[in-house]
Write an enzyme that holds these catalytic residues in place. Structure first.
Site, PDB file in Angstrom:
ATOM      1  CB  SER A 145      -0.901   0.007   1.247  1.00 40.02           C
ATOM      2  OG  SER A 145      -1.520   1.260   1.422  1.00 40.02           O
ATOM      3  CE1 TYR A 158      -3.997  -1.975   5.237  1.00 39.33           C
ATOM      4  CE2 TYR A 158      -3.195   0.080   4.291  1.00 39.33           C
ATOM      5  CZ  TYR A 158      -3.659  -1.207   4.132  1.00 39.33           C
ATOM      6  OH  TYR A 158      -3.776  -1.740   2.868  1.00 39.33           O
TER       7      TYR A 158
END
Length: 245
Positions: A145, A158
């Site tokens: 990501s 995250y």
């Protein structure tokens, strides 16, 4: 882009019940591979199987919660007993956790995100590496990501989990560099997924690409002809970062 021929190949896809994983599993099956589709949701896996079969493909459904780390070991044994090898691993499953200041993060949320996004992928590597080495061209691809680079406020757990995953995969890639196995990272960017909707509830999903747009590149990167190792591909820009000399 010409679709690679994956006929006769066995490919594991985690998080295959929706979004990127669902579309990747379908694309891999359409390219000729037998898909081992892993997810927690049985109904969604069955829908995937119906779609794959309708297009002439085949799949084995594995309802599995990746937080059950011992089950990942049993998965490796089952694949060995049935096929004796594995040609591809697409580590797509992930959890967002919650968007909150680091100082407010609950330990349970931290542990769960780290287990799914990092520890489960380590256990997949540990369990499936011997099988990937039995293939003529084992390929492992893990979904990362832009949060690794951006480190936006409130995205701490995250971002940290994906940064740890990248470090893990880059290390693994360096370790297998002299073998026929290849391991790489894939950053899909902003797509119309449930995770994105949870992270950005005010965002218009119609402004985002459908997750099917990344499927062709995922197939390309787990095909035998893809020989790069230790790279990070950013779908939105097409940029490739090469970490190994």
């Amino acid at each position: 882009m010409t679709t690679p021929d994956l006929s006769g190949r066995i490919v594991v896809v985690t998080g295959a019940s929706r979004g990127i994983g669902w579309n990747a599993a379908l694309a891999v099956a359409e390219a000729g591979a037998h898909v081992i589709a892993i997810a927690r949701t049985v109904g969604a896996l069955e829908e995937l199987d119906d779609t794959i079969q309708a297009k002439g493909g085949t799949a084995t459904l594995v309802p599995l919660d990746l937080r059950d780390l011992e089950a990942i070991d049993r998965l490796g044994l089952s694949i060995y007993e049935r096929w004796g090898k594995l040609d591809g691993l697409i580590g797509n499953a992930g959890q967002l956790g919650i968007i909150t200041p680091v100082a407010h993060l609950d330990q349970k949320i931290w542990d769960e995100v780290m287990t799914v996004n990092v520890t489960a992928n380590y256990r997949l590597i540990r369990s499936l590496d011997p099988l990937l080495r039995q293939s003529d061209a084992g390929r492992a691809l893990f979904l990362s990501s832009g949060a690794v680079v951006n480190c936006s406020p409130y995205w701490g757990v995250y971002s940290a989990s994906k940064a740890a995953l990248e470090a893990l995969v880059r290390t693994y890639a360096a370790e297998i560099d002299s073998s026929t196995v290849r391991a790489n990272l894939f950053d899909p960017g902003r797509l119309r997924t449930q995770m994105r909707a949870k992270a950005k509830p005010g965002e218009d999903p119609e402004t985002l690409n459908h997750p099917r747009v990344v499927a062709a590149d995922i197939v390309r990167m787990i095909a035998p002809g893809f020989t790069d190792n230790g790279t990070r591909f950013e779908f939105a820009t097409g940029n490739v970062t090469r970490f190994l000399a």
